[in-house]
Enzyme design. Structure first.
Site, short mmCIF file in Angstrom:
data_model
loop_
_atom_site.label_atom_id
_atom_site.label_comp_id
_atom_site.label_asym_id
_atom_site.label_seq_id
_atom_site.Cartn_x
_atom_site.Cartn_y
_atom_site.Cartn_z
N LYS A 13 0.84 -1.28 0.21
CA LYS A 13 0.02 -0.14 -0.08
C LYS A 13 1.19 1.37 -0.02
CE LYS A 13 -2.00 -1.05 3.98
NZ LYS A 13 -1.21 -2.58 4.11
N ARG A 88 -9.76 0.45 8.28
CA ARG A 88 -9.20 -1.10 8.63
C ARG A 88 -10.19 -1.69 9.33
NH1 ARG A 88 -3.57 0.13 9.00
NH2 ARG A 88 -2.39 -1.85 8.99
N ARG A 127 11.69 -6.17 4.25
CA ARG A 127 11.70 -4.60 4.17
C ARG A 127 12.48 -3.82 5.17
NH1 ARG A 127 6.00 -1.85 5.36
NH2 ARG A 127 6.06 -2.84 7.34
N ARG A 160 11.78 -2.26 10.57
CA ARG A 160 10.65 -1.67 11.60
C ARG A 160 10.18 -2.51 12.63
NH1 ARG A 160 5.31 0.20 8.13
NH2 ARG A 160 4.12 -1.19 9.72
N ARG A 171 -0.06 -9.48 13.02
CA ARG A 171 -0.64 -8.14 12.26
C ARG A 171 -1.44 -8.81 11.17
NH1 ARG A 171 4.61 -5.39 10.56
NH2 ARG A 171 3.15 -4.23 8.97
P1 AP5 Z 1 4.77 -1.74 1.81
O1 AP5 Z 1 4.46 -0.85 0.46
O2 AP5 Z 1 5.83 -1.37 2.65
O3 AP5 Z 1 3.55 -2.47 2.38
P2 AP5 Z 1 2.33 -2.05 3.12
O4 AP5 Z 1 0.92 -2.66 2.41
O5 AP5 Z 1 2.39 -0.48 3.26
O6 AP5 Z 1 2.72 -2.68 4.48
P3 AP5 Z 1 2.72 -2.13 5.81
O7 AP5 Z 1 3.31 -2.84 6.67
O8 AP5 Z 1 3.04 -0.30 6.09
O9 AP5 Z 1 1.12 -2.13 6.23
P4 AP5 Z 1 0.37 -2.25 7.71
O10 AP5 Z 1 -0.87 -2.02 7.19
O11 AP5 Z 1 0.86 -3.21 8.42
O12 AP5 Z 1 1.08 -0.92 8.44
P5 AP5 Z 1 0.87 0.43 9.04
O13 AP5 Z 1 2.04 1.16 8.63
O14 AP5 Z 1 -0.49 0.90 8.01
O15 AP5 Z 1 5.67 -2.89 1.24
C1 AP5 Z 1 5.99 -4.00 1.92
C2 AP5 Z 1 7.48 -4.59 1.42
O16 AP5 Z 1 7.33 -5.15 0.21
C3 AP5 Z 1 8.33 -3.34 1.29
O17 AP5 Z 1 9.75 -3.79 1.19
C4 AP5 Z 1 8.39 -3.19 -0.37
O18 AP5 Z 1 9.81 -2.73 -1.02
C5 AP5 Z 1 8.01 -4.56 -0.88
N1 AP5 Z 1 7.06 -4.54 -1.99
C6 AP5 Z 1 5.97 -3.70 -2.37
N2 AP5 Z 1 5.41 -4.04 -3.38
C7 AP5 Z 1 6.27 -4.83 -4.01
C8 AP5 Z 1 6.00 -5.83 -4.94
N3 AP5 Z 1 4.98 -5.82 -5.96
N4 AP5 Z 1 6.88 -6.94 -5.22
C9 AP5 Z 1 8.01 -7.13 -4.63
N5 AP5 Z 1 8.06 -6.49 -3.31
C10 AP5 Z 1 7.07 -5.44 -2.87
O19 AP5 Z 1 0.31 0.28 10.41
C11 AP5 Z 1 1.31 0.08 11.48
C12 AP5 Z 1 0.23 0.01 12.64
O20 AP5 Z 1 -0.38 1.29 12.78
C13 AP5 Z 1 -0.66 -1.04 12.80
O21 AP5 Z 1 -0.39 -2.49 13.21
C14 AP5 Z 1 -1.72 -0.58 13.86
O22 AP5 Z 1 -1.20 -0.69 15.06
C15 AP5 Z 1 -1.67 0.92 13.68
N6 AP5 Z 1 -2.67 1.63 12.40
C16 AP5 Z 1 -2.30 2.15 11.30
N7 AP5 Z 1 -3.76 2.32 10.84
C17 AP5 Z 1 -4.49 1.95 11.81
C18 AP5 Z 1 -5.98 2.24 11.44
N8 AP5 Z 1 -6.61 2.48 10.60
N9 AP5 Z 1 -6.56 1.66 12.68
C19 AP5 Z 1 -6.23 1.24 13.63
N10 AP5 Z 1 -4.77 1.11 13.79
C20 AP5 Z 1 -4.12 1.54 12.69
#
Ligand code: AP5
Ligand code: ZN
Length: 216
Positions: A13, A88, A127, A160, A171
């Protein structure tokens, strides 16, 4: 255009949102990034959010919804936004619909980035993120030019804290069931689009551009 990106942790994402933000000139709003910044700055929000992020649990809806409500009312969202990591939960999705309705707006596209679970684990475990600017890399799929150093700002790349194997599994488990509900919610609203995230980052971005097209 108002876009939400749906996808399990590691789906890509953040990676795609950054590219879309540049291409379509829309602000990229990532709730995870907002929480991580607050944690770094040790604000009251950061102190509260830390315990949830460390364990991979969700931050309570009332906190998260309030943050998004405030953020999407800023001027830079007048032409739209890309929401990454929100909603989410169904509760967050309904609240988002309500706040947009109050502003006379709606979600135009809910883009679900679909990835198999084994692949999610590979993506998250490899990552590395820039300590300074937050840019994400992958040790195999998207390595930086110089090992351990950010291409953009020369900051140090780190893992991270929630990308440790145990937290990653937690997660994915926590988000999986909720994701089904969200997919159903946006399918019923008629604006769900799915992109299979097979192939590399650029290939996925091309597929997204075909979906979004000239609709911005
Ligand atoms: P990346 O683009 O970093 O993936 P992502 O989907 O953004 O993953 P996140 O881990 O950031 O999502 P998340 O939803 O767990 O975390 P968030 O920060 O939102 O890509 C991942 C890896 O793959 C990278 O290394 C990239 O280079 C590689 N890659 C990407 N595309 C690729 C491809 N096509 N081919 C190969 N490799 C590829 O949330 C973190 C925490 O915050 C949550 O756990 C929660 O505690 C809190 N939080 C956030 N939002 C909320 C909410 N709405 N409600 C409640 N709690 C929340
Ligand atoms: Zn950087």
């Amino acid at each position: 255009m108002n876009i939400v990106l749906l996808g399990l942790p590691g789906a890509g994402k953040g990676t795609q949102a950054k590219k879309m933000s540049q291409e379509y000139n829309l602000p990229h709003i990532a709730t995870g990034d907002i929480f991580r910044q607050a944690i770094r700055e040790e604000t009251p929000l950061g102190k509260e959010a830390k315990k949830y992020l460390d364990s991979g649990e969700l931050v309570p809806d009332e906190i998260t919804i309030g943050i998004v409500r405030e953020r999407i009312q800023k001027d830079d969202c007048d032409n739209g936004f890309i929401l990454d990591g929100f909603p989410r939960t169904l509760n967050q999705a309904r609240a988002l619909t309500g706040m947009l309705e109050d502003m006379g707006r709606k979600i135009d596209v809910a883009l679900y980035i679909k990835v198999k679970e084994e692949e999610l684990i590979k993506r998250l475990s490899g990552r590395r993120v820039c300590q300074e600017c937050g840019a994400a890399y992958h040790v195999v799929y998207n390595p930086p030019k110089e090992e351990g150093i950010c291409d953009l700002c020369k900051g140090k790349l780190i893992q991270r804290s929630d990308d440790k194997e145990e937290t990653v599994k937690n997660r994915i488990r926590i988000n999986k069931e909720k994701m089904e509900d969200l997919i159903e919610y946006y399918r019923n609203q008629g604006n769900l689009k799915t992109v299979e995230s097979t192939g590399g980052i650029d290939e996925v971005f091309n597929k997204i551009q075909e979906i979004i097209g000239a609709g911005v």
